[in-house]
Scaffold this motif. Structure first.
Motif, PDB file in Angstrom:
ATOM      1  N   THR C 351      33.947  28.385  39.900  1.00  0.00           N
ATOM      2  CA  THR C 351      34.709  27.837  38.766  1.00  0.00           C
ATOM      3  C   THR C 351      35.807  28.817  38.376  1.00  0.00           C
ATOM      4  OG1 THR C 351      32.720  26.696  38.006  1.00  0.00           O
ATOM      5  CG2 THR C 351      34.513  26.935  36.420  1.00  0.00           C
ATOM      6  N   TYR C 352      35.468  30.099  38.388  1.00  0.00           N
ATOM      7  CA  TYR C 352      36.463  31.118  38.061  1.00  0.00           C
ATOM      8  C   TYR C 352      37.591  31.128  39.091  1.00  0.00           C
ATOM      9  CZ  TYR C 352      38.691  35.635  37.338  1.00  0.00           C
ATOM     10  OH  TYR C 352      39.620  36.624  37.132  1.00  0.00           O
ATOM     11  N   ALA C 353      37.208  31.144  40.363  1.00  0.00           N
ATOM     12  CA  ALA C 353      38.230  31.160  41.416  1.00  0.00           C
ATOM     13  C   ALA C 353      39.121  29.922  41.311  1.00  0.00           C
ATOM     14  CB  ALA C 353      37.576  31.239  42.787  1.00  0.00           C
ATOM     15  N   ASN C 354      38.510  28.817  40.918  1.00  0.00           N
ATOM     16  CA  ASN C 354      39.266  27.577  40.738  1.00  0.00           C
ATOM     17  C   ASN C 354      40.229  27.700  39.548  1.00  0.00           C
ATOM     18  OD1 ASN C 354      39.524  24.789  41.735  1.00  0.00           O
ATOM     19  ND2 ASN C 354      38.881  24.244  39.654  1.00  0.00           N
ATOM     20  N   PHE C 355      39.750  28.285  38.456  1.00  0.00           N
ATOM     21  CA  PHE C 355      40.633  28.562  37.309  1.00  0.00           C
ATOM     22  C   PHE C 355      41.834  29.407  37.778  1.00  0.00           C
ATOM     23  CE2 PHE C 355      37.815  28.281  33.183  1.00  0.00           C
ATOM     24  CZ  PHE C 355      37.442  26.993  33.519  1.00  0.00           C
ATOM     25  N   GLY C 361      48.610  28.947  40.568  1.00  0.00           N
ATOM     26  CA  GLY C 361      49.270  27.995  41.444  1.00  0.00           C
ATOM     27  C   GLY C 361      48.986  28.233  42.919  1.00  0.00           C
ATOM     28  N   LEU C 362      47.711  28.115  43.277  1.00  0.00           N
ATOM     29  CA  LEU C 362      47.321  28.210  44.685  1.00  0.00           C
ATOM     30  C   LEU C 362      46.614  26.921  45.075  1.00  0.00           C
ATOM     31  CD1 LEU C 362      45.626  31.749  44.831  1.00  0.00           C
ATOM     32  CD2 LEU C 362      48.010  31.172  45.417  1.00  0.00           C
ATOM     33  N   ASP C 363      46.773  26.547  46.345  1.00  0.00           N
ATOM     34  CA  ASP C 363      45.972  25.448  46.880  1.00  0.00           C
ATOM     35  C   ASP C 363      44.580  26.012  47.167  1.00  0.00           C
ATOM     36  OD1 ASP C 363      44.700  23.541  48.396  1.00  0.00           O
ATOM     37  OD2 ASP C 363      46.099  23.658  50.089  1.00  0.00           O
ATOM     38  N   PRO C 364      43.574  25.580  46.425  1.00  0.00           N
ATOM     39  CA  PRO C 364      42.246  26.186  46.618  1.00  0.00           C
ATOM     40  C   PRO C 364      41.664  25.892  47.994  1.00  0.00           C
ATOM     41  CG  PRO C 364      42.113  24.333  45.092  1.00  0.00           C
ATOM     42  CD  PRO C 364      43.564  24.565  45.381  1.00  0.00           C
ATOM     43  N   ILE C 365      42.092  24.807  48.628  1.00  0.00           N
ATOM     44  CA  ILE C 365      41.575  24.512  49.968  1.00  0.00           C
ATOM     45  C   ILE C 365      42.089  25.561  50.944  1.00  0.00           C
ATOM     46  CG2 ILE C 365      41.480  22.866  51.855  1.00  0.00           C
ATOM     47  CD1 ILE C 365      41.870  20.604  49.868  1.00  0.00           C
ATOM     48  N   SER C 366      43.395  25.717  50.994  1.00  0.00           N
ATOM     49  CA  SER C 366      43.970  26.682  51.942  1.00  0.00           C
ATOM     50  C   SER C 366      43.561  28.109  51.593  1.00  0.00           C
ATOM     51  CB  SER C 366      45.498  26.569  51.963  1.00  0.00           C
ATOM     52  OG  SER C 366      45.883  25.383  52.633  1.00  0.00           O
ATOM     53  N   PHE C 367      43.500  28.393  50.300  1.00  0.00           N
ATOM     54  CA  PHE C 367      43.080  29.736  49.898  1.00  0.00           C
ATOM     55  C   PHE C 367      41.655  30.015  50.354  1.00  0.00           C
ATOM     56  CE2 PHE C 367      40.553  32.134  46.779  1.00  0.00           C
ATOM     57  CZ  PHE C 367      41.070  33.397  47.024  1.00  0.00           C
ATOM     58  N   ALA C 398      30.719  36.874  46.290  1.00  0.00           N
ATOM     59  CA  ALA C 398      31.410  36.179  45.199  1.00  0.00           C
ATOM     60  C   ALA C 398      32.476  37.056  44.553  1.00  0.00           C
ATOM     61  CB  ALA C 398      30.401  35.716  44.140  1.00  0.00           C
ATOM     62  N   GLU C 399      32.181  38.347  44.377  1.00  0.00           N
ATOM     63  CA  GLU C 399      33.161  39.246  43.768  1.00  0.00           C
ATOM     64  C   GLU C 399      34.415  39.323  44.633  1.00  0.00           C
ATOM     65  OE1 GLU C 399      29.963  39.923  44.053  1.00  0.00           O
ATOM     66  OE2 GLU C 399      29.209  40.771  42.181  1.00  0.00           O
ATOM     67  N   ALA C 400      34.212  39.410  45.946  1.00  0.00           N
ATOM     68  CA  ALA C 400      35.363  39.498  46.850  1.00  0.00           C
ATOM     69  C   ALA C 400      36.224  38.249  46.728  1.00  0.00           C
ATOM     70  CB  ALA C 400      34.882  39.674  48.287  1.00  0.00           C
ATOM     71  N   LEU C 401      35.571  37.096  46.653  1.00  0.00           N
ATOM     72  CA  LEU C 401      36.301  35.826  46.518  1.00  0.00           C
ATOM     73  C   LEU C 401      37.161  35.844  45.256  1.00  0.00           C
ATOM     74  CD1 LEU C 401      36.654  32.771  47.405  1.00  0.00           C
ATOM     75  CD2 LEU C 401      34.850  32.288  45.733  1.00  0.00           C
ATOM     76  N   CYS C 402      36.549  36.265  44.147  1.00  0.00           N
ATOM     77  CA  CYS C 402      37.266  36.261  42.868  1.00  0.00           C
ATOM     78  C   CYS C 402      38.418  37.257  42.871  1.00  0.00           C
ATOM     79  CB  CYS C 402      36.294  36.552  41.721  1.00  0.00           C
ATOM     80  SG  CYS C 402      35.070  35.243  41.513  1.00  0.00           S
ATOM     81  N   THR C 403      38.156  38.432  43.439  1.00  0.00           N
ATOM     82  CA  THR C 403      39.213  39.450  43.495  1.00  0.00           C
ATOM     83  C   THR C 403      40.373  38.974  44.356  1.00  0.00           C
ATOM     84  OG1 THR C 403      37.535  41.164  43.259  1.00  0.00           O
ATOM     85  CG2 THR C 403      39.692  41.860  44.087  1.00  0.00           C
ATOM     86  N   ALA C 405      41.236  35.946  44.935  1.00  0.00           N
ATOM     87  CA  ALA C 405      41.963  34.879  44.237  1.00  0.00           C
ATOM     88  C   ALA C 405      43.006  35.495  43.305  1.00  0.00           C
ATOM     89  CB  ALA C 405      40.990  33.995  43.459  1.00  0.00           C
ATOM     90  N   GLU C 406      42.576  36.521  42.567  1.00  0.00           N
ATOM     91  CA  GLU C 406      43.515  37.184  41.648  1.00  0.00           C
ATOM     92  C   GLU C 406      44.682  37.816  42.419  1.00  0.00           C
ATOM     93  OE1 GLU C 406      40.893  39.955  39.783  1.00  0.00           O
ATOM     94  OE2 GLU C 406      39.854  38.407  38.600  1.00  0.00           O
ATOM     95  N   LEU C 407      44.345  38.541  43.509  1.00  0.00           N
ATOM     96  CA  LEU C 407      45.395  39.237  44.265  1.00  0.00           C
ATOM     97  C   LEU C 407      46.363  38.248  44.915  1.00  0.00           C
ATOM     98  CD1 LEU C 407      43.309  42.090  45.990  1.00  0.00           C
ATOM     99  CD2 LEU C 407      44.966  42.319  44.113  1.00  0.00           C
ATOM    100  N   THR C 408      45.809  37.187  45.453  1.00  0.00           N
ATOM    101  CA  THR C 408      46.672  36.207  46.114  1.00  0.00           C
ATOM    102  C   THR C 408      47.535  35.482  45.082  1.00  0.00           C
ATOM    103  OG1 THR C 408      44.899  35.899  47.728  1.00  0.00           O
ATOM    104  CG2 THR C 408      46.695  34.302  47.766  1.00  0.00           C
ATOM    105  N   GLY C 409      46.896  35.154  43.961  1.00  0.00           N
ATOM    106  CA  GLY C 409      47.636  34.463  42.910  1.00  0.00           C
ATOM    107  C   GLY C 409      48.814  35.287  42.417  1.00  0.00           C
ATOM    108  N   ARG C 410      48.620  36.578  42.310  1.00  0.00           N
ATOM    109  CA  ARG C 410      49.694  37.441  41.815  1.00  0.00           C
ATOM    110  C   ARG C 410      50.597  37.940  42.944  1.00  0.00           C
ATOM    111  NH1 ARG C 410      45.418  39.830  38.327  1.00  0.00           N
ATOM    112  NH2 ARG C 410      45.298  41.569  39.787  1.00  0.00           N
ATOM    113  N   GLY C 411      50.179  37.644  44.191  1.00  0.00           N
ATOM    114  CA  GLY C 411      50.969  38.121  45.322  1.00  0.00           C
ATOM    115  C   GLY C 411      50.930  39.616  45.464  1.00  0.00           C
TER     116      GLY C 411
END
Lengths: 157, 418, 618
Positions: C351-355, C361-367, C398-403, C405-411
């Protein structure tokens, strides 16, 4: 027995079918900006609250009208705006403490819920029965209070 | 059988007459007005001027038989004098009339500013239907019109004049338009809007004199020396209450007739309502004249209840107004100028001519001004007059002042306006 | 009518906004939205342009029924050339933005060029302005949405925006509207970023009229709504569980790709399912799901509004308040990609990664799928913590996934490598075969070894791997409109073509493809016919669908794609499913593709034959 709009925010999904039904019924266009019922979105709480005139007993709008353009329909209990009489002075829009009488700049008249003459389009269009047209067994004010109490339950903003 | 006499056939008088009839079916109800027309609404006059309605559209009650069928006697007459001790009034037509309860709702009349030439032909106030007819006759498209006064009444007339296609110049003594309803920012927006629609607006400007001209029927001389040619001058420079006929009754008055919580004056048996009355102000608790339609209608209703022996306390009038200046709609509520130690928030969107300012006292809203907003504005009254305790929504409104309806729905209302 | 007949052309290079008339001849051939905007794109750009150059155009488009009382009338699409696939992209989104665009009086907005400095478009009915976005460049979608609402002080404004990832070239950046609805796929957000266009903010008060036969339309709308209300999927399954109704179903039938498709069933599926979202949690006794929510006009309301468990690790520490609210929750595809594909079964982490995907603004499927590929490379030792910046990329972390997501989201950091997408990441590290993509776009959540038609769907989809181009799952799993055997290849070519053409029509109306759990084109046709001027018979719609598909195909061929791109990764063609009903199966694409080409009227190398081009006018 008079009937009134009963609104159960718990059931509202925020689809705005009511707003489209209302604007279509009254303005012949699908336009939420011209709807007499409005769904308010409490996004951070995941809550939607449809809101419109409850045809309150005080009838602030009716009493504030300087030209007798707002009258009570004895059959439905609705306060109705007679377009042919309304001069567009907007006094009713500030007199209604519920904010449910609005000025329509296109027509230069005010608009408010008139229960569609006894067959409200919003209730018919609501897919979840969040808006129903039911027997009114208490006054507008009590209804408003009960409703407001319910909608604020659990509100944290 | 109680004899009720109502002097003044405006909204307060008509509503009082109806309320008396409903509350005391056996009572004798007389409504006296000194204008020849059926009871009408002054507020509708601007719409008559622009042709939106005919004269009948200004009538407070449309049905011809409205008063007769309710047993309300409507007298076209003028009350010359009241003998409060004898509970008797004297009419211009020569008769006299006894009353048990008297309601004074004679409203006010426009003041003519002390300017040389103010009484010249072609200089009019805009107050009565008769005034409207004179103005309509002179304010033909293309006519040069000078409007003196950009207060609330002036602005209403402004709209009607401009829509008639005249060349309009507006003069206002104050530093902004509608100074008693709008703060400088809001007043400035309205001015800029009007100017953008071809109206010349001169603020901080006084009229030195009005004189007959050669090139034009009238010339308006400004304090700065400029001279404006005019076919018509409309004066909207304040009003005074119609109380002269009460001379000798001993009624306390300041800017209007002072009334108590039951809308009775200092003289037992005499009540007052509407623009002539100076009654309790909901927001301040002090005594104010609120010359607005909703106050007149509430006064009329509550005065009548008290007159008919149903003690009803008045919570006070609520200062609010709505104005349409050439399509820009503005409104003000309560203590829009704020209170000492209060907080406020202001939203200015000058590009789109939108403005909202909210005034708070503790966790309650006490006043507001809105420009360019027409949806759900009434809730400002609900929030302010309802005394809604905003709780966390105050902070929310300080961030997002437009989320008024959400604040209302979330906090509902703890005190219902009465 | 129903079209507003007006389009807004925004030249970002010159800073101009120019209204023009909608090409009604094209509208009669392509209906609206996906079809019509694809026609505009194909006519206006060279398919070989660099997708991230100013020569590419980006079209935001509504359909003729968008903003009407028809159920699910929320839809708009973004049509452009994709930087992820090099093919035509058409990403569809709901929420309220599309209807607002229509209510402002526009059928579509064509963005061209590139702004010299960051801008956003503010559209208030007829008034269009390009305003500086310098202050929000580099900020998230959520911050941008908030900033625009503050700036313009109108709660009714609807915003579509991109995050920092899109600005920095993350190739699967989405355009997110209304905080958590997304035109998600194919990197349409990346194109928007390349144009220095941060956001589009709209306030529309003009309404949607121009209905050809209002009475007939309202009757058709009421009838069609009754069909949705009478169907178990659209009246109960989707409102109750959302698309997440599928999680347990698909897992049980052994079609749930797991850990980068090495496996085909996920042991953690039930923990991340729609049912699990209803389970009260220990910390606050509240379920993940707050309520279901609708897009504009939708009488299904499959949307999820969720909260994260207040005791979850993602909410600990400073600056977490913005995640402690109800927001867009897990849809099936996101739950799968973020969960099953990465082996993570922590529903709050998902849910967090989805948030985060919504916020940035990431496509959660491709991410999610790219993270899964990276995890496989990490497991193999090809990727190490030296590459990842110290993140242990084990499956299930799970932590790696969340981290990430943040890094990719911010580039930032390794997030920029994830932002390359699976195809480029795997190629960079020498293992292109591990990229679970077609034409460079990551797969969604149905294993083509267990649902054979989906193999053909993925291989031939005009925007790269995608379930929404021909959702044969409906037939092969759910029996809609007729049940077919998921493990059989016979008849799938025909099924895929029929679904592809019908979906192209639905995507061109302004309505949501999820209606087709209950509706067929026969339910949609009366609504279109009553609303729109012209001939909109069933036959005409079928022709329009086919025309759209072939137009897109032709665009891709002109862009340089060939039949060789109509394929699947070797894992699906050669590595048999290891468990479940499909155990031992691979996808026999070679048995379906030639027949598909034939049915399409294409040559053996997948090109449109001249008679087909002539018949359809492509």
């Amino acid at each position: 027995m008079l009937r009134s709009l009963h609104i159960d925010p718990q059931k509202c999904t925020g689809c705005l079918q009511c707003e489209m039904a209302c604007s279509y019924e009254n303005e012949k266009v699908f336009n939420p900006a011209k709807s007499r019922i409005k769904v308010f979105n409490f996004h951070d709480e995941g809550r939607f609250v449809p809101y419109t005139c409850t045809q309150c007993a005080e009838a602030w709008c009716l009493h504030a009208c300087p030209v007798e353009a707002i009258t009570k329909n004895k059959l439905t209990g609705a306060m109705e705006v007679a377009d042919s009489v309304c001069v567009g002075c907007k006094v009713c829009t500030i007199a209604c403490p519920f904010g449910t009488v609005n000025y329509n700049e296109t027509t230069g008249k005010v608009i408010k819920c008139d229960l569609c003459g006894g067959d409200p389009a919003c209730a018919k269009a609501c897919p979840t029965a969040a808006i129903t047209y039911v027997d009114a067994n208490f006054t507008g004010l009590e209804r408003m209070r009960a409703w407001a109490a319910k909608t604020s339950a659990g509100a944290r903003a | 059988m109680n004899r009720y006499v109502i002097v003044g056939a405006g909204p307060a008088g008509v509503i009082a007459a109806e309320t008396l009839r409903d509350t005391d079916p056996a009572g004798d109800v007389t409504l006296i007005g000194d204008e020849p027309e059926r009871p009408y609404s002054r507020m509708a006059i601007p719409y008559l001027l622009i042709g939106k309605i005919g004269e009948e559209g200004t009538h407070l009650r449309k049905a011809q038989t409205h008063y007769d069928s309710r047993g309300i006697r409507v007298l076209r007459d003028r009350v010359e004098r009241v003998d409060a001790g004898a509970r008797r009034l004297f009419l211009a037509s020569g008769g006299a009339m006894d009353y048990d309860r008297l309601l004074v709702c004679t409203g006010s009349r426009p003041l003519r500013p002390p300017v040389p030439g103010i009484d010249l032909p072609g200089v009019h106030t805009c107050w009565t239907l008769d005034d409207a007819r004179h103005i309509a006759a002179r304010a033909a498209p293309g006519a040069r019109v000078v409007l003196v006064g950009a207060g609330f009444v002036g602005c209403i007339v402004l709209e009607a004049l401009a829509l008639r296609g005249v060349h309009l110049t507006v003069l206002e003594m104050g530093d902004r338009m509608v100074p008693r309803m709008m703060n400088p920012t809001a007043g400035g927006l309205i001015k800029r809007w009007c100017e953008g629609r071809g109206v010349r607006v001169l603020t901080s400007t006084r009229v030195a004199a009005i004189r007959a001209g050669a090139a034009a029927p009238l010339q308006v001389v400004l304090d700065g020396g400029e001279v404006l040619d005019a076919d018509l001058v409309v004066s909207a420079a304040g009003v005074a209450p119609n109380v002269e006929f009460l001379q000798g009754c001993g009624i306390d008055r300041e800017r209007g007739l002072l009334i108590d919580h039951h809308l009775q004056t200092s003289v037992p048996g005499i009540y007052a309502a509407g623009d002539v009355a100076q009654g309790r102000d909901f927001s301040t608790g002090g005594l104010e004249v609120h010359a607005i339609q909703p106050t007149a209608s509430e006064h009329g209703r509550i005065a009548a209840l008290n007159m008919a022996g149903v003690p009803t306390e008045y919570r006070g009038s609520f200062n609010m107004n709505v104005l349409d200046t050439l399509g820009l709609i503005s409104s003000s509520f309560g203590l829009w100028m704020g209170v000492p130690g209060g907080e406020s928030v202001e939203m200015v969107d000058a590009e789109r001519f939108r403005y909202l300012q909210l005034q708070f006292d503790g966790e309650r809203m006490v006043g507001a001004t809105a420009v360019g907003l027409t949806q759900h504005v009434g809730v400002l009254r609900g929030l302010i007059q309802g005394g809604v305790r905003l709780g966390p929504w105050k902070a929310q409104l300080l961030r997002d002042p437009l989320r008024l309806m959400e604040a209302w729905l979330a906090r509902n209302f703890t005190a219902q306006a009465a | 009518m129903a079209w507003t007949r007006k389009i807004l052309r925004v030249n970002l290079t010159q800073g101009t906004c120019t209204p023009e008339a909608l090409n009604m001849a094209w509208a009669r051939d392509y209906l609206g939205q996906r079809g019509l905007a694809s026609k505009y794109l194909a006519e206006e750009i060279d398919p070989r342009v660099d997708a991230l150059s100013p020569d590419n155009k980006m079209i935001m488009t509504t359909g003729p029924l968008t903003g009407t009382a028809a159920s699910t009338s929320s839809r708009y699409s973004i049509v452009t050339k994709s930087p992820l696939t090099g093919a035509i992209a058409c990403s569809n989104s709901g929420g309220f933005f599309g209807a607002e665009l229509k209510n402002a009086g526009w059928d579509m907005i064509i963005f061209e060029g590139r702004a010299p400095a960051p801008v956003y478009l503010f559209l208030h009915n007829d008034r269009a302005e390009l305003l500086s976005a310098e202050a929000i460049w580099g900020r998230s979608v959520w911050e941008t949405d908030h900033w625009i609402h503050q700036r313009h002080q109108d709660p009714q404004i609807r915003v579509a925006a991109i995050g920092a990832g899109a600005e920095k070239g993350v190739l699967f950046a989405a355009v997110v509207n209304d905080l958590h609805r997304a035109a998600g796929r194919s990197g349409v957000g990346t194109v928007m970023g390349s144009k220095n266009l941060k956001a589009v903010a709209i306030r529309g008060e003009l309404g949607v009229g121009n209905i050809r036969d209002p009475e007939g339309f309202m009757k058709a709308v009421v009838d069609a709504k009754a069909v949705l209300a009478g169907n178990a999927v659209t009246s109960a399954g989707l409102p109750t569980y959302g698309t997440q109704v599928l999680m347990n179903v698909i897992n049980e039938m052994g079609a749930m790709p797991t850990r980068n498709w090495r496996e085909i069933q996920f042991e953690g599926a039930s923990a991340i399912s729609g049912e699990a979202m209803h389970e009260p949690r220990a910390s606050d006794c509240k379920p993940n799901l707050v309520r279901n929510a609708a897009c504009f006009g939708c009488t299904i309301a499959c949307g999820r509004i969720s909260t994260i468990d207040p005791s979850h690790f993602t909410l600990r520490g400073e600056g977490r308040d913005r995640y402690k609210v109800a927001s867009g929750g897990l849809e099936y595809e996101a739950a799968w990609a973020l969960g099953s594909d990465t082996g993570v079964s922590d529903i709050d982490a998902l849910t967090y990664a989805n948030f985060i995907c919504n916020e940035h603004g990431l496509d959660p499927i491709s991410f999610g799928a790219t993270v899964a590929a990276a995890m496989e490379l990490y497991t193999m030792g090809v990727l190490t913590q030296a590459h990842t910046g110290g993140i242990a990329l084990d499956f299930g972390n799970a932590e790696a996934l969340c981290t990430l997501a943040e890094l990719t989201g911010r580039g930032e950091g390794f997030g920029l490598e994830i932002g390359l997408g699976s195809k480029r990441l795997c190629a960079r590290y020498g293992h292109p075969e591990l990229s679970m993509t077609v034409k460079g776009q990551e797969f969604p959540a149905y294993d083509a070894r267990a649902i054979k038609g989906m193999g053909l769907t993925y291989a031939t989809s005009n925007r790269g791997a995608c379930h929404l181009r021909s959702y044969t799952v409906a037939s092969e799993v759910l029996g809609i409109p007729v049940k077919t055997d998921p493990l059989a290849t016979e008849g799938k070519a025909e099924l895929v073509k029929a679904f592809q053409d019908a979906t192209a029509v639905v995507d061109s109306t302004g309505l949501c493809v999820f209606t087709t759990f209950a509706w067929t084109l026969a339910d949609i046709q009366p609504q279109v016919a009553a609303a729109c001027e012209g001939d909109w018979s069933m036959e005409k719609l079928a022709e329009v669908g086919e025309r759209i598909w072939n137009l897109e195909r032709q665009f891709n061929l002109d862009a340089g794609l060939t039949a060789a791109d109509d394929t699947l990764p070797p894992r699906l063609l050669k590595e048999p499913a290891n468990t479940g009903p499909a155990k031992g199966h691979v996808n026999e694409l070679d048995q379906m593709l030639p027949e598909y080409y034939r049915i399409r009227g294409w040559t053996e190398d997948g090109r449109l034959k001249p008679d087909l081009r002539e018949r359809l006018g492509v």
